[in-house]
Design an enzyme around this catalytic site. Structure first.
Site, PDB file in Angstrom:
ATOM      1  N   GLY A 218     -27.204  39.234   6.737  1.00 25.56           N
ATOM      2  CA  GLY A 218     -27.217  37.982   7.570  1.00 25.56           C
ATOM      3  C   GLY A 218     -25.880  37.846   8.488  1.00 25.56           C
ATOM      4  O   GLY A 218     -25.300  38.636   9.100  1.00 25.56           O
ATOM      5  N   SER A 219     -25.443  36.428   9.012  1.00 25.19           N
ATOM      6  CA  SER A 219     -24.689  36.272  10.096  1.00 25.19           C
ATOM      7  C   SER A 219     -23.256  36.900   9.759  1.00 25.19           C
ATOM      8  O   SER A 219     -22.486  36.786  10.741  1.00 25.19           O
ATOM      9  CB  SER A 219     -24.654  34.862  10.289  1.00 25.19           C
ATOM     10  OG  SER A 219     -26.006  34.466  10.940  1.00 25.19           O
TER      11      SER A 219
END
Length: 491
Positions: A218-219
């Site tokens: 993810g981020s």
């Protein structure tokens, strides 16, 4: 002698010769391997005939050996605070074998290591009981407790890895749900049933999520995307506005991707503002401009696409080859076909905190003989200079700004400079089928600017009783990372 008798005599002679040849082969050619074979009952009896050396954390043993009766195996392994340290020690069972440090360092712990030959010979001559050596770990007991307790308090499936960026020492390695290796250390039917129950548990308590499981990061991967863009000259000024529109339309596709923070100023935001508010559009566009080859090259310098040995083997995190433009863009925000272990993301955070230098992670400080002599010392090894000091400094500036004034603010520590990045990773066959994973990576600095600790926290909230809107790395992972960093800084 008539012909039939002669044939019988020759046949018996051939059989006798074959038997002698086979016995000679078994005794001399295969003797050593058979003598050491793990299915050889005498080998197993010998392995449990004497106390085993210990695994040491913070100067204290977290393992032991107890004498038992009613079996050929005289000693049985015991574990102190077993569930908390299971991802480090693994198990050593009379029936199930050995894993992790118990398995990798078995020769030292059992006393069979060739470097202990003189010690074994002296013990044999003096009649002393055979003893194993000790494994001194790099684990910080306070950091380990903070990591494990943080996950337990969430009642989550997850993992935490903390590293010393300067050396690569593993300071904490937690995984939940966990197990107590003592409960199946013996050979009884009851212990066998307990191991079977744990093996079949859908939550996989026997699995080390910190090392062996891979997930979309993810981020949190945006810190690597930023590093790749700066290193390859795609972006020079982290404060200059980009041309990345929000929402962002993937190339060669009708798919558009929005941002997670309502009202965030993401449209054509700079890299620094994009990091502050985790703007997907900025990092999708940035990865596309960096390109598949340079993105993968940078990821590999941080350790992707290779197994790590700490000395326990970890699964290889993956940045695939041959991605098309939409897939390349998606890796910029840590999605698509990108996967990572928690250890790997801790290595990325640690490498950036260490001015771009990635150190090889290790968790054995010293191997020590039963007479307390040093057999081997662990020492720092540079894995790579993943990015320049200048690039790392700019990523640090963005990560620290994200903690001070952005989505990672729950990792703030009074009087301490902290850099961090949140992450929420979608997964499932249709991306949003499953509840997202929550990630958080961070580091803390000393007054001299060096970083003694970098942390990666992974949380799988599948069975947690919280609404989907509450699943975010800043809410679930940041408090755990903060507690681990504080524990290390206190020491």
């Amino acid at each position: 002698m008539n012909k039939p008798l002669r044939h019988i005599a020759v046949f018996c002679g051939v059989l006798t010769l074959a038997l002698l040849l086979r016995a000679t082969w078994v005794q001399f050619a295969e003797g050593e391997s058979l003598a050491k074979h793990d299915k050889n009952r005498r080998v197993q009896i010998e392995a449990f005939s004497h106390p085993r050396g210990d695994i040491i954390v913070g100067g204290k043993p977290i393992t032991g050996s107890k004498e038992v009766s009613g079996t050929d195996f005289k000693y049985q392994r015991v574990f102190k605070e077993g569930p908390m340290y299971a991802p480090v020690t693994g198990y050593f069972s009379q029936a199930q074998g050995a894993t992790f440090l118990e398995g990798v360092e078995n020769d030292v712990l059992s006393g069979d290591d060739d470097r202990l030959f003189i010690r074994r010979t002296l013990d044999m001559l003096t009649g002393e009981k055979r003893k194993g050596g000790d494994v001194i770990t790099t684990i910080d007991p306070k950091a380990q407790k903070a990591a494990y307790q943080g996950l337990v308090d969430l009642n989550a499936r997850g993992a935490v890895v903390a590293l010393d960026p300067r050396s690569g020492k593993v300071l904490a390695m937690a995984s939940t749900p966990s197990y107590d290796p003592s409960v199946f250390a013996g050979i009884s039917q009851k212990e066998g049933k307990e191991f079977t129950r744990l093996s079949k548990n859908k939550d996989k308590p026997l699995s080390n999520r910190a090392l062996r499981e891979i997930y979309p990061p993810g981020s949190t991967f945006k810190i690597l995307t930023a590093a790749a863009a700066l290193e390859h000259g795609v972006i020079d000024d982290i404060d200059e506005r980009t041309d990345a529109k929000a929402p962002y339309k993937l190339p060669l596709s009708s798919t558009t991707i929005g941002n997670d923070v309502p009202g965030a100023p993401c449209d054509k935001a700079s890299l620094k503002v994009g990091m502050q508010w985790s703007c997907n559009n900025v990092f999708l566009d940035t990865a596309l401009k960096v390109g598949d080859d340079d993105m993968r090259e940078t990821a590999e310098k941080f350790g992707f696409n290779k197994q790590q040995f700490v000395p326990v083997r970890s699964s290889a995190s993956s940045y695939p080859d041959g991605l098309d433009k939409p897939q390349t863009a998606l890796t910029g925000m840590g999605q698509g076909s990108l996967t990572s272990t928690p250890l790997q993301m801790a290595m990325v955070a640690a490498g950036l905190a260490n001015d771009g230098k990635v150190m090889k992670p290790y968790m054995v400080e010293e191997l020590r003989g039963p007479d307390l002599s040093t057999i081997e010392k662990g020492k720092p090894q540079e894995l790579s200079q993943a990015v320049s000091e200048d690039t790392a400094g700019k990523v640090q500036e963005m990560m620290e700004h994200t903690v001070e004034e952005g989505t990672a603010n729950k990792a703030q520590i009074d009087g301490v400079t902290v850099g961090g990045k949140t992450g929420t990773a979608q997964h499932g066959s249709n991306v949003n089928d499953e509840r997202p994973y929550a990630w958080f990576v961070s580091y803390a600095k000393n007054e001299d600017g060096s970083s003694p600790v970098a942390v990666a926290v992974f949380v799988d909230p599948k069975d947690m009783n919280i609404p989907r809107s509450e699943i975010a790395g800043g809410k679930l992972g940041a408090p755990i990372a903060k507690a681990v960093m504080e524990a290390v800084l206190d020491d």
